[in-house]
Design an enzyme around this catalytic site. Structure first.
Site, PDB file in Angstrom:
ATOM      1  N   ASP A 104       0.626  -1.347   0.026  1.00 53.50           N
ATOM      2  CA  ASP A 104      -0.073  -0.094   0.151  1.00 53.50           C
ATOM      3  C   ASP A 104       0.791   1.249   0.062  1.00 53.50           C
ATOM      4  OD1 ASP A 104      -2.217   1.704   2.330  1.00 53.50           O
ATOM      5  OD2 ASP A 104      -2.725   1.618   0.074  1.00 53.50           O
ATOM      6  N   CYS A 151     -21.815   3.690  -8.484  1.00 55.06           N
ATOM      7  CA  CYS A 151     -21.421   4.578  -7.547  1.00 55.06           C
ATOM      8  C   CYS A 151     -22.465   6.118  -7.307  1.00 55.06           C
ATOM      9  CB  CYS A 151     -20.208   5.175  -7.945  1.00 55.06           C
ATOM     10  SG  CYS A 151     -19.210   6.390  -7.048  1.00 55.06           S
ATOM     11  N   CYS A 165     -15.028  10.333  -4.081  1.00 56.09           N
ATOM     12  CA  CYS A 165     -14.995   8.806  -3.797  1.00 56.09           C
ATOM     13  C   CYS A 165     -15.171   8.796  -2.240  1.00 56.09           C
ATOM     14  CB  CYS A 165     -13.983   8.139  -3.963  1.00 56.09           C
ATOM     15  SG  CYS A 165     -13.612   6.448  -3.600  1.00 56.09           S
ATOM     16  N   CYS A 168     -15.628   1.931   1.553  1.00 53.53           N
ATOM     17  CA  CYS A 168     -16.943   1.943   0.802  1.00 53.53           C
ATOM     18  C   CYS A 168     -16.713   0.665  -0.210  1.00 53.53           C
ATOM     19  CB  CYS A 168     -17.216   2.980  -0.042  1.00 53.53           C
ATOM     20  SG  CYS A 168     -18.588   2.713  -1.274  1.00 53.53           S
ATOM     21  N   CYS A 199     -18.662  -0.396  -5.413  1.00 50.54           N
ATOM     22  CA  CYS A 199     -18.106  -0.749  -6.774  1.00 50.54           C
ATOM     23  C   CYS A 199     -17.764  -1.921  -6.880  1.00 50.54           C
ATOM     24  CB  CYS A 199     -17.210   0.416  -7.428  1.00 50.54           C
ATOM     25  SG  CYS A 199     -15.819   0.499  -6.318  1.00 50.54           S
TER      26      CYS A 199
END
Ligand code: B12
Length: 308
Positions: free
Chosen positions: A132, A196, A212, A240, A243
Site C-alpha cells: 500500500d 457509484c 470517492c 466503501c 463498486c
C-alpha cells in the site's frame, strides 16, 4: 538453481503461507500506466494525496527502488467476508477490508516469512517488501504479473476469486520466470460506474478521488465533508464497497481463511452511540484495524455527516 525451479518453489511456499495469488514480473518502466498516472494527477484526481507527487519516478520505474533490481514478486491475500450490506436506520457501515486486523501488518509479516524462506534456501538476493504505502503502482504490477486486470472500478479483479484481495510486492535482484500479463474481462459491463452514488468513476478506469466515499472517509483530513455529497454516502462511515459488491466477478468470492482477517469488529455501527465514544474508547476498539487511519476526529466527522 535454475530460475524456473526457483519460481515454482516460491509459488508453492507463497500458497502455503496463505497467499491466494502469486506472480512475477520484471522491473522495466510502466510506460502506459505512467502516462495514465500523470494524466490522473494533472486532473487533480489524487485530491489531497500530495505524497503521490513525491514518488512519480519510482512508481513509473520500479527499478529505481533497488540497485540491480530484476524481479517483483506480487502477492494477493483474500480478505472477503460474506457480508451482504443492507441499509438499517441509525446504522453506519464499515467496509469489509477494515473488519479484521490492519492488513498492512498482516501482509508484511506474511511477506517476511516468504523472504526468510528464500534466504534459508540460500538465495542470497536483496529483498524489499511493500504493501500500500510504498512508491509502487501495485495494481499495474499485479496485472503485469498475471494476478488480475484493473477493472473499470479501478480495482484489480481476478476471474476466479474476484477483487476482495490485498496486494503486496517484494522487489528483488534475483532472476525469476515472469508470468503473462492478465487480459481485461470487463467487456461492455458498466455496473460499477452506474452504482457509484457520488459518480466518482468519472470514466471507465478513471476514479476522481475528490468524489470517492472511500477517499473522503479514510484519507481526507478536512474538518467537514462536502455538502454537495450530503445524503449520497449510503451510510458508509469508513471505506466503501459499492463498486466491488455490484461487480459480477465477485459473485464467486470465497470467505477468506486468513484468520487475522476475520471480522473482529461489527460491520454495522450504531451511529448515535458511536458518536459519543471517547478518544480512548476509539483507540481501544479500532487501533488494531485499518480504521485508525481515519483518526478519532475523522471517524466522528464521518458519523456526523450521516446523522446531522
Ligand atoms: C491511492 C489509493 C487509493 C485512493 C485512489 C484509488 C485509485 N483508483 O487510485 C482511494 C483512497 C480512493 C482508494 C480507495 C480504495 N482502495 Co486503495 N490504494 C491506493 C494506492 C495507495 C495507490 C493506487 C494508485 O496508484 N492510483 C493511481 C491511479 C492513476 O491508478 P488507477 O486509478 O488504478 O488507474 C490505473 C488504471 O485505471 C489505468 N487507467 C487510467 N486511465 C485509464 C484509461 C484506460 C482506457 C485504461 C484501459 C486504463 C486506465 O491506469 C492507471 C494506472 O495503472 C494503492 C496501493 C499502491 N501503492 O498501489 C491502494 C490499493 C489500490 N487500494 C486498495 C483497496 C482495497 C481500496 C478500497 C477497495 C478500500 C475500500 N473498500 O474503501 C477502495 C477502492 C476504491 C476504488 N474504486 O478504487 C487495494 C486494492 C486491491 C485490489 N484488489 O485492487 C490496494 C492495492 C492496496 C493494497 N495493497 O491492497 N485507494
Amino acid at each position: 538453481m535454475d530460475s524456473l525451479i526457483l519460481s515454482n518453489r516460491i509459488k508453492e511456499k507463497a500458497k502455503e503461507i496463505g497467499f491466494s495469488l502469486v506472480g512475477f514480473c520484471n522491473t522495466k518502466p510502466l510506460e502506459k500506466e505512467g502516462d495514465h498516472l500523470i494524466e490522473w494527477l494533472n486532473r487533480g484526481y489524487n485530491a489531497e494525496m500530495r505524497w503521490f507527487e513525491r514518488s512519480i519516478d519510482k512508481r513509473i520505474d520500479p527499478s529505481l527502488i533497488l540497485p540491480n533490481a530484476k524481479s517483483i514478486i506480487v502477492l494477493g491475500l483474500n480478505y472477503y467476508n460474506q457480508i451482504n450490506f443492507t441499509n438499517q436506520i441509525n446504522k453506519g457501515k464499515i467496509s469489509k477490508y477494515a473488519l479484521g486486523k490492519d492488513y498492512h501488518s498482516v501482509m508484511k509479516s506474511k511477506m517476511k516469512i516468504l523472504i526468510n524462506f528464500l534466504k534459508e534456501q540460500n538465495f542470497f538476493g536483496n529483498y524489499l517488501s511493500y504493501v500500500d504505502s510504498g512508491p509502487l503502482m501495485e495494481k499495474a504490477l499485479a496485472q503485469k504479473a498475471g494476478l488480475g486486470w484493473i477493472g473499470k472500478n479501478t480495482n484489480l479483479i481476478n476471474r476466479k476469486i474476484g477483487s476482495f484481495f490485498f496486494i503486496g510486492c517484494i522487489i528483488t535482484d534475483i532472476e525469476l520466470v515472469y508470468d503473462e500479463i492478465y487480459l481485461n474481462y470487463c467487456g461492455t459491463c458498466n455496473k460499477c460506474i452506474e452504482a457509484c452514488p457520488t459518480k466518482a468513476l468519472v470514466e471507465p478506469y478513471i476514479l476522481d478521488s475528490n468524489k470517492c466515499i472511500s477517499y473522503l472517509t479514510i484519507e481526507y483530513r478536512g474538518e467537514v465533508l462536502p455538502q454537495t455529497l450530503k445524503g449520497k454516502f449510503d451510510n458508509w462511515v469508513f471505506g466503501c464497497d459499492i463498486c466491488q459488491d455490484i461487480c459480477p466477478w465477485n459473485k464467486n468470492s470465497k470467505k477468506t481463511d486468513v484468520v487475522e482477517l476475520y471480522p473482529m469488529i461489527d460491520p454495522y455501527i450504531d451511529l448515535e452511540k458511536e458518536n459519543k465514544i471517547s478518544e480512548e474508547q476509539f483507540s481501544l476498539k479500532y487501533s488494531r484495524t485499518s480504521i485508525k487511519r481515519a483518526k478519532y476526529k475523522g471517524f466522528l466527522r464521518n458519523i456526523n455527516f450521516l446523522i446531522n
